[in-house]
Write an enzyme that holds these catalytic residues in place. Sequence first.
Site, PDB file in Angstrom:
ATOM      1  N   HIS A  29       0.814  -1.229   0.000  1.00  0.00           N
ATOM      2  CA  HIS A  29       0.000   0.000   0.000  1.00  0.00           C
ATOM      3  C   HIS A  29       0.849   1.283   0.000  1.00  0.00           C
ATOM      4  O   HIS A  29       0.666   2.204   0.780  1.00  0.00           O
ATOM      5  CB  HIS A  29      -1.099   0.012   1.074  1.00  0.00           C
ATOM      6  CG  HIS A  29      -0.684  -0.083   2.523  1.00  0.00           C
ATOM      7  ND1 HIS A  29       0.386   0.575   3.052  1.00  0.00           N
ATOM      8  CD2 HIS A  29      -1.256  -0.743   3.554  1.00  0.00           C
ATOM      9  CE1 HIS A  29       0.467   0.316   4.334  1.00  0.00           C
ATOM     10  NE2 HIS A  29      -0.503  -0.474   4.672  1.00  0.00           N
TER      11      HIS A  29
ATOM     12  N   GLU B 210      -6.434  -5.390  10.055  1.00  0.00           N
ATOM     13  CA  GLU B 210      -5.972  -4.968   8.722  1.00  0.00           C
ATOM     14  C   GLU B 210      -5.818  -6.228   7.854  1.00  0.00           C
ATOM     15  O   GLU B 210      -5.422  -7.298   8.339  1.00  0.00           O
ATOM     16  CB  GLU B 210      -4.657  -4.170   8.805  1.00  0.00           C
ATOM     17  CG  GLU B 210      -4.354  -3.505   7.468  1.00  0.00           C
ATOM     18  CD  GLU B 210      -3.323  -2.375   7.539  1.00  0.00           C
ATOM     19  OE1 GLU B 210      -2.728  -2.156   8.611  1.00  0.00           O
ATOM     20  OE2 GLU B 210      -3.112  -1.720   6.495  1.00  0.00           O
TER      21      GLU B 210
ATOM     22  N   ASP C 276      -3.940  -7.628   5.733  1.00  0.00           N
ATOM     23  CA  ASP C 276      -2.773  -8.501   5.595  1.00  0.00           C
ATOM     24  C   ASP C 276      -2.755  -9.573   6.688  1.00  0.00           C
ATOM     25  O   ASP C 276      -2.064 -10.582   6.557  1.00  0.00           O
ATOM     26  CB  ASP C 276      -1.459  -7.704   5.582  1.00  0.00           C
ATOM     27  CG  ASP C 276      -1.338  -6.694   6.695  1.00  0.00           C
ATOM     28  OD1 ASP C 276      -2.363  -6.199   7.193  1.00  0.00           O
ATOM     29  OD2 ASP C 276      -0.200  -6.390   7.099  1.00  0.00           O
TER      30      ASP C 276
ATOM     31  N   ASP D 242       1.651  -5.972  14.509  1.00  0.00           N
ATOM     32  CA  ASP D 242       2.509  -5.118  13.673  1.00  0.00           C
ATOM     33  C   ASP D 242       3.713  -4.533  14.430  1.00  0.00           C
ATOM     34  O   ASP D 242       4.764  -4.278  13.820  1.00  0.00           O
ATOM     35  CB  ASP D 242       1.694  -3.950  13.112  1.00  0.00           C
ATOM     36  CG  ASP D 242       0.894  -4.333  11.871  1.00  0.00           C
ATOM     37  OD1 ASP D 242       1.289  -5.282  11.175  1.00  0.00           O
ATOM     38  OD2 ASP D 242      -0.125  -3.683  11.613  1.00  0.00           O
TER      39      ASP D 242
ATOM     40  N   TYR E 205      10.493   0.366   8.844  1.00  0.00           N
ATOM     41  CA  TYR E 205       9.113   0.015   9.211  1.00  0.00           C
ATOM     42  C   TYR E 205       8.585   0.997  10.262  1.00  0.00           C
ATOM     43  O   TYR E 205       7.466   1.504  10.154  1.00  0.00           O
ATOM     44  CB  TYR E 205       9.158  -1.407   9.773  1.00  0.00           C
ATOM     45  CG  TYR E 205       7.857  -2.054  10.129  1.00  0.00           C
ATOM     46  CD1 TYR E 205       7.225  -2.925   9.240  1.00  0.00           C
ATOM     47  CD2 TYR E 205       7.278  -1.864  11.372  1.00  0.00           C
ATOM     48  CE1 TYR E 205       6.045  -3.557   9.580  1.00  0.00           C
ATOM     49  CE2 TYR E 205       6.104  -2.489  11.723  1.00  0.00           C
ATOM     50  CZ  TYR E 205       5.493  -3.337  10.820  1.00  0.00           C
ATOM     51  OH  TYR E 205       4.325  -3.966  11.173  1.00  0.00           O
TER      52      TYR E 205
ATOM     53  N   HIS F 291       5.079  -9.458  11.162  1.00  0.00           N
ATOM     54  CA  HIS F 291       5.853  -9.334   9.918  1.00  0.00           C
ATOM     55  C   HIS F 291       7.332  -9.576  10.232  1.00  0.00           C
ATOM     56  O   HIS F 291       7.866  -9.021  11.213  1.00  0.00           O
ATOM     57  CB  HIS F 291       5.752  -7.924   9.324  1.00  0.00           C
ATOM     58  CG  HIS F 291       4.382  -7.558   8.827  1.00  0.00           C
ATOM     59  ND1 HIS F 291       3.797  -8.138   7.738  1.00  0.00           N
ATOM     60  CD2 HIS F 291       3.495  -6.639   9.277  1.00  0.00           C
ATOM     61  CE1 HIS F 291       2.597  -7.605   7.531  1.00  0.00           C
ATOM     62  NE2 HIS F 291       2.392  -6.696   8.465  1.00  0.00           N
TER      63      HIS F 291
HETATM   64 FE1  FEO Z   1      -1.551  -3.021  10.147  1.00  0.00          FE
HETATM   65 FE2  FEO Z   1       0.496  -5.557   9.043  1.00  0.00          FE
HETATM   66  O1  FEO Z   1      -1.079  -4.551   9.162  1.00  0.00           O
END
Ligand code: FEO
Length: 394
Positions: free
Chosen positions: A24, A80, A82, A163, A191, A224
């Site tokens: 995104h 979210e 993902d 996240d 990040y 992640h």
């Molecule tokens: Fe806020 Fe990895 O989504």
Amino acid sequence: MNKVAIAEDIFWVGVVDWNIRDFHGYTTSRGTTYNSYLILDQKTALIDTVKHTFGRELLRNVNDVIDPGKIDYIIVNHVEMDHSSALPMMAEQAKNATIISSQKGKEAIIAHYGDSLQIQTVKTGDELGLGDRTLKFVEAPMLHWPDSMFTYVVPDKILMPNDAFGQHLASSQRFDDEVDEHVLIEEARKYYANILMPLGSLITRKIQEVTQLGVAPTMIAPSHGIVWRSNPSRIVNAYLQWSEGKSKKKMAIVYDTMWGSTEKMAQAVVEGAVTQGVEVKLMKLRATDLTEIVTQILDSKAVIVGSPTLNNQMFPTLGQFLTYIGGLKPKGKIWSFFGSYGWGGGAVKNMIEMARKVGFEVHEPGIEVKYIPNAEDLAKCFELGKQIGIEISV
Ligand code: FEO
């Protein structure tokens, strides 16, 4: 990618997205992962799901460990897409599972996927017994969505903060001591800068709150990237430092140019700054992506921005940059602006107005030059770099 045990009876069953380069708008030059964890006990819990395009892979990884029909809980730390867009598919397979989320999470799940899922809400301090293990929940609103929540596996001291503390880093390795530490920290910094920078004060308070709740993780397993197991306090301390807006004697110079005038000015600013021993990053907007520029700004004390005037406005790439950085609200930087024009200026004035509107500390006046900068103009740019260099050196 097979399942990986991150502790006894706790498995990473997530997926690696090797090829994503645009998350995104965030440039994920090293790809990413969507991490999901499966905890086996008298009751079985799946922590988060993945992006829907990888739903089958998640299912295969879960199946390698246990029949999905035996999952008792699916914990949704964050809605979210993902992390949740494979939830409907997973819930269909895990027919006996209760979904656990925050109240805001429940509202977001219903908004995204309808109201057919069975959801139990939890709040900060609530615990869920699995048998030998207990899960403790900590709501983390606006870190980075209203629904965000952390799950702490109490006896194993594993924090699963979704996240927070993540990195967009695709890897066949799962742990921090298995990957290049410079790459890992670089991706964690990128990040933080591009996702969490505007939330600095919330982050500091949340880390304090979590500590007071007795959460002292020996492992941090984000949603992640890589799991922090060798020294989780390293990333916590880095977050504290970044969230305080700590910066170094460094100047980010961001510019664009049409026929080279603004570029000549930018180079003169660099020459002035380096006389003061300042680290300088010179970044042309059409040659450097915004994700990288923002990462360089995170630890810079000064940001100097240059634009040519086009149709009485700043150059369009500057509008995009200032809109993006204005939303991220970096703290404690000195901002200054320069630029060039042909017959009617405007870029510098427009940029200053835009920067002021979002509360940046702007050094005035800016420098604006007609057509081609002469020796006197370049001397002014040199002096700007030198003076701001002196200011950020004290
Ligand atoms: Fe806020 Fe990895 O989504």
